[in-house]
Design a protein around this motif. Sequence first.
Motif, PDB file in Angstrom:
ATOM      1  N   ASP A 175       0.849  -1.183   0.000  1.00 39.37           N
ATOM      2  CA  ASP A 175       0.000   0.000   0.000  1.00 39.37           C
ATOM      3  C   ASP A 175       0.885   1.234   0.000  1.00 39.37           C
ATOM      4  O   ASP A 175       1.814   1.336   0.816  1.00 39.37           O
ATOM      5  N   VAL A 176       0.610   2.154  -0.911  1.00 37.25           N
ATOM      6  CA  VAL A 176       1.332   3.419  -0.984  1.00 37.25           C
ATOM      7  C   VAL A 176       0.349   4.517  -0.583  1.00 37.25           C
ATOM      8  O   VAL A 176      -0.612   4.802  -1.304  1.00 37.25           O
ATOM      9  N   ILE A 177       0.583   5.115   0.572  1.00 34.88           N
ATOM     10  CA  ILE A 177      -0.366   6.064   1.157  1.00 34.88           C
ATOM     11  C   ILE A 177       0.261   7.461   1.159  1.00 34.88           C
ATOM     12  O   ILE A 177       1.403   7.636   1.598  1.00 34.88           O
ATOM     13  N   THR A 178      -0.493   8.438   0.699  1.00 34.50           N
ATOM     14  CA  THR A 178      -0.022   9.818   0.636  1.00 34.50           C
ATOM     15  C   THR A 178      -0.734  10.655   1.695  1.00 34.50           C
ATOM     16  O   THR A 178      -1.961  10.586   1.833  1.00 34.50           O
ATOM     17  N   TYR A 179       0.067  11.441   2.421  1.00 34.57           N
ATOM     18  CA  TYR A 179      -0.455  12.345   3.436  1.00 34.57           C
ATOM     19  C   TYR A 179      -0.010  13.769   3.115  1.00 34.57           C
ATOM     20  O   TYR A 179       1.044  13.989   2.522  1.00 34.57           O
ATOM     21  N   ASN A 180      -0.833  14.740   3.552  1.00 37.69           N
ATOM     22  CA  ASN A 180      -0.515  16.147   3.366  1.00 37.69           C
ATOM     23  C   ASN A 180      -0.714  16.888   4.679  1.00 37.69           C
ATOM     24  O   ASN A 180      -1.635  16.598   5.434  1.00 37.69           O
ATOM     25  N   TRP A 181       0.173  17.849   4.943  1.00 34.63           N
ATOM     26  CA  TRP A 181       0.087  18.600   6.198  1.00 34.63           C
ATOM     27  C   TRP A 181      -1.077  19.570   6.154  1.00 34.63           C
ATOM     28  O   TRP A 181      -1.207  20.367   5.228  1.00 34.63           O
ATOM     29  N   ARG A 182      -1.923  19.547   7.190  1.00 24.72           N
ATOM     30  CA  ARG A 182      -3.103  20.404   7.248  1.00 24.72           C
ATOM     31  C   ARG A 182      -3.075  21.279   8.496  1.00 24.72           C
ATOM     32  O   ARG A 182      -3.927  21.164   9.366  1.00 24.72           O
ATOM     33  N   GLY A 183      -2.084  22.114   8.614  1.00 22.08           N
ATOM     34  CA  GLY A 183      -2.037  23.085   9.694  1.00 22.08           C
ATOM     35  C   GLY A 183      -1.448  22.563  10.979  1.00 22.08           C
ATOM     36  O   GLY A 183      -0.525  23.157  11.540  1.00 22.08           O
TER      37      GLY A 183
END
Length: 211
Positions: A175-183
């Motif tokens: 599984d390749v999971i992408t996360y993004n910073w949200r504050g």
Amino acid sequence: MEPRGALKAAIAAMAVIAAIGLFVSACATGGTGARDEGPAGSDAVVPSAAPSPSRSSAANEPTRLDVVRMVKDDPEVAKAVKQDLKPCVADEYPVDVSYGDLTGGVANDIVVNVMTCGDAVGVGSYVYRMENHRYQNVFKAEEPPVYAEIDRGDLVVTQQIYEKSDPLSYPSSEDVITYNWRGSHFAFVTSTRNVYSNAVGNGGTPAPAGN
């Protein structure tokens, strides 16, 4: 002297005086020829904008050994991971360390992958962000095998998945999971599962699924 000769001499003298006058005038005004004929103020120096706060330089970033100590002292890191975090050879620890901008903070964020010495299996992945003049743990994944990296400003975590009969070197899928910073935290963006064929010959390599 003949009148014609006197007239020529007078004209020559006036030309010299006029040329000297133009030279002195140009020097007094800082003239540069045709450039002075442009719009007034075209050569004015525009004050530069105030410099924006710069991110910390590489010279100020923690070293690999600093990062190892940071992980060992981190109460958010599992005890089992800390026990595995020992030098493989001399003072070479099984850690991959990446520096980059993931959270838009005042300093580069640090992505740490802790692995095993023998087969380099990822046992823990962490992200540290500079907050209040010290690095804080803002992300962790401790289900091995796991590996985290920076990809165009996003955090990408790869989680390998094994079936019971899978050898360690050939997982059935990942599984390749992408996360993004949200504050204030990392938020899930997307997930992709790659499934591989388990048809592995003696000493061979796994064939891609569908081939």
